[in-house]
Motif scaffolding. Structure first.
Motif, PDB file in Angstrom:
ATOM      1  N   LEU A 262       0.863  -1.179   0.000  1.00 33.54           N
ATOM      2  CA  LEU A 262       0.000   0.000   0.000  1.00 33.54           C
ATOM      3  C   LEU A 262       0.896   1.224   0.000  1.00 33.54           C
ATOM      4  O   LEU A 262       1.976   1.224   0.600  1.00 33.54           O
ATOM      5  N   ALA A 263       0.453   2.276  -0.676  1.00 37.89           N
ATOM      6  CA  ALA A 263       1.183   3.545  -0.686  1.00 37.89           C
ATOM      7  C   ALA A 263       0.263   4.614  -0.117  1.00 37.89           C
ATOM      8  O   ALA A 263      -0.819   4.856  -0.651  1.00 37.89           O
ATOM      9  N   LEU A 264       0.683   5.221   0.977  1.00 34.06           N
ATOM     10  CA  LEU A 264      -0.064   6.293   1.617  1.00 34.06           C
ATOM     11  C   LEU A 264       0.667   7.599   1.344  1.00 34.06           C
ATOM     12  O   LEU A 264       1.810   7.783   1.756  1.00 34.06           O
ATOM     13  N   SER A 265       0.002   8.488   0.591  1.00 33.19           N
ATOM     14  CA  SER A 265       0.586   9.768   0.219  1.00 33.19           C
ATOM     15  C   SER A 265      -0.079  10.877   1.037  1.00 33.19           C
ATOM     16  O   SER A 265      -1.307  10.935   1.127  1.00 33.19           O
ATOM     17  N   ILE A 266       0.753  11.739   1.625  1.00 32.90           N
ATOM     18  CA  ILE A 266       0.261  12.880   2.402  1.00 32.90           C
ATOM     19  C   ILE A 266       0.929  14.117   1.813  1.00 32.90           C
ATOM     20  O   ILE A 266       2.159  14.189   1.736  1.00 32.90           O
ATOM     21  N   ALA A 267       0.124  15.074   1.338  1.00 38.73           N
ATOM     22  CA  ALA A 267       0.689  16.232   0.642  1.00 38.73           C
ATOM     23  C   ALA A 267      -0.042  17.506   1.023  1.00 38.73           C
ATOM     24  O   ALA A 267      -1.206  17.487   1.419  1.00 38.73           O
ATOM     25  N   ASP A 268       0.692  18.615   0.896  1.00 34.97           N
ATOM     26  CA  ASP A 268       0.073  19.932   1.032  1.00 34.97           C
ATOM     27  C   ASP A 268       0.647  20.838  -0.044  1.00 34.97           C
ATOM     28  O   ASP A 268       1.544  20.447  -0.776  1.00 34.97           O
ATOM     29  N   ASP A 269       0.113  22.029  -0.137  1.00 34.89           N
ATOM     30  CA  ASP A 269       0.568  22.985  -1.143  1.00 34.89           C
ATOM     31  C   ASP A 269       1.337  24.132  -0.503  1.00 34.89           C
ATOM     32  O   ASP A 269       1.385  25.230  -1.037  1.00 34.89           O
ATOM     33  N   GLY A 270       1.947  23.855   0.646  1.00 37.33           N
ATOM     34  CA  GLY A 270       2.662  24.896   1.392  1.00 37.33           C
ATOM     35  C   GLY A 270       4.033  25.199   0.821  1.00 37.33           C
ATOM     36  O   GLY A 270       4.309  24.980  -0.357  1.00 37.33           O
ATOM     37  N   VAL A 271       4.932  25.663   1.687  1.00 34.53           N
ATOM     38  CA  VAL A 271       6.262  26.105   1.271  1.00 34.53           C
ATOM     39  C   VAL A 271       7.222  24.950   1.038  1.00 34.53           C
ATOM     40  O   VAL A 271       8.290  25.141   0.479  1.00 34.53           O
ATOM     41  N   GLY A 272       6.871  23.748   1.466  1.00 31.27           N
ATOM     42  CA  GLY A 272       7.733  22.584   1.264  1.00 31.27           C
ATOM     43  C   GLY A 272       8.710  22.400   2.401  1.00 31.27           C
ATOM     44  O   GLY A 272       8.788  23.211   3.317  1.00 31.27           O
ATOM     45  N   LEU A 273       9.454  21.315   2.329  1.00 30.97           N
ATOM     46  CA  LEU A 273      10.466  20.995   3.343  1.00 30.97           C
ATOM     47  C   LEU A 273      11.805  21.533   2.885  1.00 30.97           C
ATOM     48  O   LEU A 273      12.190  21.339   1.743  1.00 30.97           O
ATOM     49  N   ASP A 274      12.525  22.156   3.783  1.00 29.41           N
ATOM     50  CA  ASP A 274      13.880  22.591   3.479  1.00 29.41           C
ATOM     51  C   ASP A 274      14.825  21.616   4.171  1.00 29.41           C
ATOM     52  O   ASP A 274      15.366  21.886   5.235  1.00 29.41           O
ATOM     53  N   VAL A 275      15.002  20.439   3.556  1.00 30.50           N
ATOM     54  CA  VAL A 275      15.797  19.374   4.149  1.00 30.50           C
ATOM     55  C   VAL A 275      17.255  19.786   4.288  1.00 30.50           C
ATOM     56  O   VAL A 275      17.929  19.389   5.229  1.00 30.50           O
ATOM     57  N   GLU A 276      17.748  20.626   3.380  1.00 31.09           N
ATOM     58  CA  GLU A 276      19.141  21.060   3.464  1.00 31.09           C
ATOM     59  C   GLU A 276      19.360  21.951   4.680  1.00 31.09           C
ATOM     60  O   GLU A 276      20.388  21.880   5.332  1.00 31.09           O
ATOM     61  N   ALA A 277      18.382  22.801   5.011  1.00 34.24           N
ATOM     62  CA  ALA A 277      18.521  23.696   6.156  1.00 34.24           C
ATOM     63  C   ALA A 277      18.442  22.921   7.462  1.00 34.24           C
ATOM     64  O   ALA A 277      19.192  23.182   8.394  1.00 34.24           O
ATOM     65  N   ASP A 278      17.529  21.959   7.572  1.00 34.05           N
ATOM     66  CA  ASP A 278      17.396  21.168   8.797  1.00 34.05           C
ATOM     67  C   ASP A 278      16.865  19.786   8.445  1.00 34.05           C
ATOM     68  O   ASP A 278      15.662  19.561   8.400  1.00 34.05           O
ATOM     69  N   PRO A 279      17.763  18.824   8.199  1.00 32.52           N
ATOM     70  CA  PRO A 279      17.329  17.484   7.818  1.00 32.52           C
ATOM     71  C   PRO A 279      16.641  16.729   8.947  1.00 32.52           C
ATOM     72  O   PRO A 279      16.048  15.692   8.742  1.00 32.52           O
ATOM     73  N   ARG A 280      16.708  17.247  10.159  1.00 33.45           N
ATOM     74  CA  ARG A 280      16.091  16.582  11.314  1.00 33.45           C
ATOM     75  C   ARG A 280      14.797  17.274  11.703  1.00 33.45           C
ATOM     76  O   ARG A 280      14.507  17.411  12.881  1.00 33.45           O
ATOM     77  N   SER A 281      14.018  17.671  10.753  1.00 34.46           N
ATOM     78  CA  SER A 281      12.793  18.414  11.013  1.00 34.46           C
ATOM     79  C   SER A 281      12.072  17.895  12.248  1.00 34.46           C
ATOM     80  O   SER A 281      11.890  16.704  12.422  1.00 34.46           O
TER      81      SER A 281
END
Length: 86
Positions: free
Chosen positions: A17-36
């Protein structure tokens, strides 16, 4: 802070099963803080652990999109004579 919809989609893909969770916000800045440590990320991490799921981020999505992939679990059929009386 503007708030928008969260899109949730669950699809069968073979035995998984694939569970997708999405929004239309600013997105994740993984480079700035990969440990969100945001609440949403903590919920996804806990859900993935419970489901023994892999977690994928979709870098091409305009906002944030996370996909959890996990094995489908088929509930065993109830055996005859195991029903409880009410």
């Amino acid at each position: 802070m503007a708030r928008g919809p969260i899109h949730v989609d669950l699809r069968a893909q073979g035995d998984d099963l694939a569970l997708s969770i999405a929004d239309d916000g600013v997105g994740l800045d993984v480079e700035a803080d990969p440990r969100s440590t945001g609440l949403g990320q903590r919920i996804v991490t806990a859900m993935a652990a419970r489901l023994e799921a892999s977690v994928e981020r979709d870098p091409g999505h305009a906002g944030t999109r996370i996909v959890l992939r996990f094995r489908r679990i088929n509930k065993p059929a109830m055996k005859a004579g195991c029903a409880t009386a009410s």
